[in-house]
Design an enzyme around this catalytic site. Structure first.
Site, PDB file in Angstrom:
ATOM      1  N   HIS A   1       0.845  -1.205   0.000  1.00 62.30           N
ATOM      2  CA  HIS A   1       0.000   0.000   0.000  1.00 62.30           C
ATOM      3  C   HIS A   1       0.883   1.260   0.000  1.00 62.30           C
ATOM      4  CE1 HIS A   1      -2.844  -2.876   2.165  1.00 62.30           C
ATOM      5  NE2 HIS A   1      -3.574  -2.477   1.141  1.00 62.30           N
TER       6      HIS A   1
ATOM      7  N   ASP B   1      -3.927  -6.853  -7.747  1.00 55.65           N
ATOM      8  CA  ASP B   1      -5.322  -7.190  -8.075  1.00 55.65           C
ATOM      9  C   ASP B   1      -5.522  -6.893  -9.561  1.00 55.65           C
ATOM     10  OD1 ASP B   1      -6.667  -7.615  -5.228  1.00 55.65           O
ATOM     11  OD2 ASP B   1      -5.239  -5.985  -5.079  1.00 55.65           O
TER      12      ASP B   1
ATOM     13  N   ARG C   1      -4.298  -9.977   4.095  1.00 53.91           N
ATOM     14  CA  ARG C   1      -4.758 -11.271   4.615  1.00 53.91           C
ATOM     15  C   ARG C   1      -3.598 -12.140   5.105  1.00 53.91           C
ATOM     16  NH1 ARG C   1      -8.497 -10.167   0.469  1.00 53.91           N
ATOM     17  NH2 ARG C   1     -10.681 -10.287   1.159  1.00 53.91           N
TER      18      ARG C   1
HETATM   19  P1  AMP Z   1      -6.656  -3.482  -0.529  1.00 53.62           P
HETATM   20  O1  AMP Z   1      -6.462  -2.732   0.725  1.00 53.62           O
HETATM   21  O2  AMP Z   1      -6.248  -4.915  -0.453  1.00 53.62           O
HETATM   22  O3  AMP Z   1      -7.997  -3.253  -1.154  1.00 53.62           O
HETATM   23  O4  AMP Z   1      -5.614  -2.860  -1.567  1.00 53.62           O
HETATM   24  C1  AMP Z   1      -5.582  -1.476  -1.838  1.00 53.62           C
HETATM   25  C2  AMP Z   1      -4.684  -1.256  -3.037  1.00 53.62           C
HETATM   26  O5  AMP Z   1      -3.365  -1.723  -2.739  1.00 53.62           O
HETATM   27  C3  AMP Z   1      -5.149  -2.012  -4.283  1.00 53.62           C
HETATM   28  O6  AMP Z   1      -4.993  -1.173  -5.418  1.00 53.62           O
HETATM   29  C4  AMP Z   1      -4.201  -3.191  -4.332  1.00 53.62           C
HETATM   30  O7  AMP Z   1      -4.000  -3.711  -5.623  1.00 53.62           O
HETATM   31  C5  AMP Z   1      -2.928  -2.586  -3.760  1.00 53.62           C
HETATM   32  N1  AMP Z   1      -2.067  -3.629  -3.225  1.00 53.62           N
HETATM   33  C6  AMP Z   1      -2.415  -4.630  -2.383  1.00 53.62           C
HETATM   34  N2  AMP Z   1      -1.372  -5.438  -2.145  1.00 53.62           N
HETATM   35  C7  AMP Z   1      -0.326  -4.947  -2.870  1.00 53.62           C
HETATM   36  C8  AMP Z   1       1.028  -5.339  -3.063  1.00 53.62           C
HETATM   37  N3  AMP Z   1       1.519  -6.424  -2.485  1.00 53.62           N
HETATM   38  N4  AMP Z   1       1.813  -4.579  -3.858  1.00 53.62           N
HETATM   39  C9  AMP Z   1       1.300  -3.466  -4.464  1.00 53.62           C
HETATM   40  N5  AMP Z   1       0.037  -3.041  -4.340  1.00 53.62           N
HETATM   41  C10 AMP Z   1      -0.769  -3.774  -3.557  1.00 53.62           C
END
Ligand code: AMP
Length: 282
Positions: free
Chosen positions: A37, A152, A189
């Site tokens: 993030h 994603d 997760r």
């Molecule tokens: P989430 O909180 O899981 O909904 O993710 C928020 C944003 O962070 C989304 O655009 C995800 O694709 C991105 N994201 C999640 N994990 C990663 C990662 N390991 N590397 C880069 N971006 C990520």
């Protein structure tokens, strides 16, 4: 960092910046933040005068009530992390602020086959909820640029389609996947994995990397079958391993069919569902 919970207060603040011709970069998240993030925030900071991050665990995109209930919530640590990387604004709205009574936030868009495969097949309704919340948050923030992760891959492809269908001028920036030292894709997760499964989960990125090396010798179907076998260890249950065209997200039969082939997978490690992907050919 300024924290807003209410849409009108956020908009009052951002309107002044926009009148001053400041550019706004937006990073939507569901919290439980990690270095993945933060890499999005850093990219947004490089390219904008003001970076807005949102933390909102969106109920409409969870097709599994336990997953929603158990989604990690670590607000105090998230605020610390966001402050440490110089985030300008944090939006943490309540569910009633995002979906107020009387406001129709449903989207009448058609993502066609993009949303029928992979996550769309195994998580019915997920992308409708995801698009609904991203669109609603974009309406609250009205940024110039939106930063999302390749992690994603199907999600960002659908958001690209959504912006095109809405004829939006918002620039969508895809940021690379951040991984642990052993290759495991960072994910909120991951903290819910058992210590044993967290170690075993490295198998997912290893399989993706090995798949990439097979591109010249095997067909996509052969690679897929091999990968599903590799991931079928007693502790895991692979849901899919697909090799798709990176634009249409449809399976390919031959690597010569596309210049942009991506392997995408979802694997249950115990009761935690992990997703990962890798560009095999670009
Ligand atoms: P989430 O909180 O899981 O909904 O993710 C928020 C944003 O962070 C989304 O655009 C995800 O694709 C991105 N994201 C999640 N994990 C990663 C990662 N390991 N590397 C880069 N971006 C990520």
């Amino acid at each position: 960092m300024i924290l807003f919970k209410k849409e009108h207060q956020l908009q009052n603040y951002l309107t002044t910046l926009k009148l001053d011709k400041k550019s706004i970069g937006f990073v939507p998240t569901m919290g439980a933040l990690h270095a993945g993030h933060l890499s999005l925030i850093q990219k947004a900071k490089e390219e904008n005068d003001c970076v807005v991050c949102s933390i909102f665990v969106n109920p409409t995109q969870f097709n599994n009530a336990t997953d929603l209930e158990k989604y990690p919530r670590t607000a105090a640590k998230d605020i610390e992390l966001l402050t440490s990387v110089g985030t300008d604004v944090l939006l943490m709205p309540a569910v009633e602020e995002v979906y107020p009574k009387g406001l129709d936030t449903t989207l009448e868009l058609d993502f066609g086959k993009l949303a029928m495969v992979m996550e769309g097949q195994f998580r019915p309704g997920h992308f409708d909820g995801m698009a609904q919340v991203v669109n609603r948050l974009l309406d609250m923030v009205k940024p110039h640029s939106l930063y999302m992760g390749q992690k994603d891959f199907q999600q960002i492809t659908i958001v690209r389609s959504m912006l095109a269908q809405l004829e939006s001028e918002i620039k969508l920036v895809m940021c690379p996947i951040m991984r642990e030292e052993n290759g495991l894709a960072m994910s909120s997760r991951n903290v819910r994995l058992t210590p044993e499964n967290r170690i075993l989960a490295v198998k997912i990125s290893q399989t993706l990397s090995a798949a990439k090396k097979l591109v010249n010798d095997k067909t996509p179907n052969e690679v897929k079958e091999w990968a599903m076998q590799e991931l079928s260890i007693p502790e895991f249950r692979p849901e899919y391993f697909e090799i798709v065209d990176g634009i249409t997200l449809q399976s390919i039969d031959d690597f010569s069919e596309t210049n942009f082939a991506v392997a995408c997978t979802a694997v249950w490690a115990g009761d935690i569902r992990l997703i990962d992907n890798m560009v095999l050919k670009s």
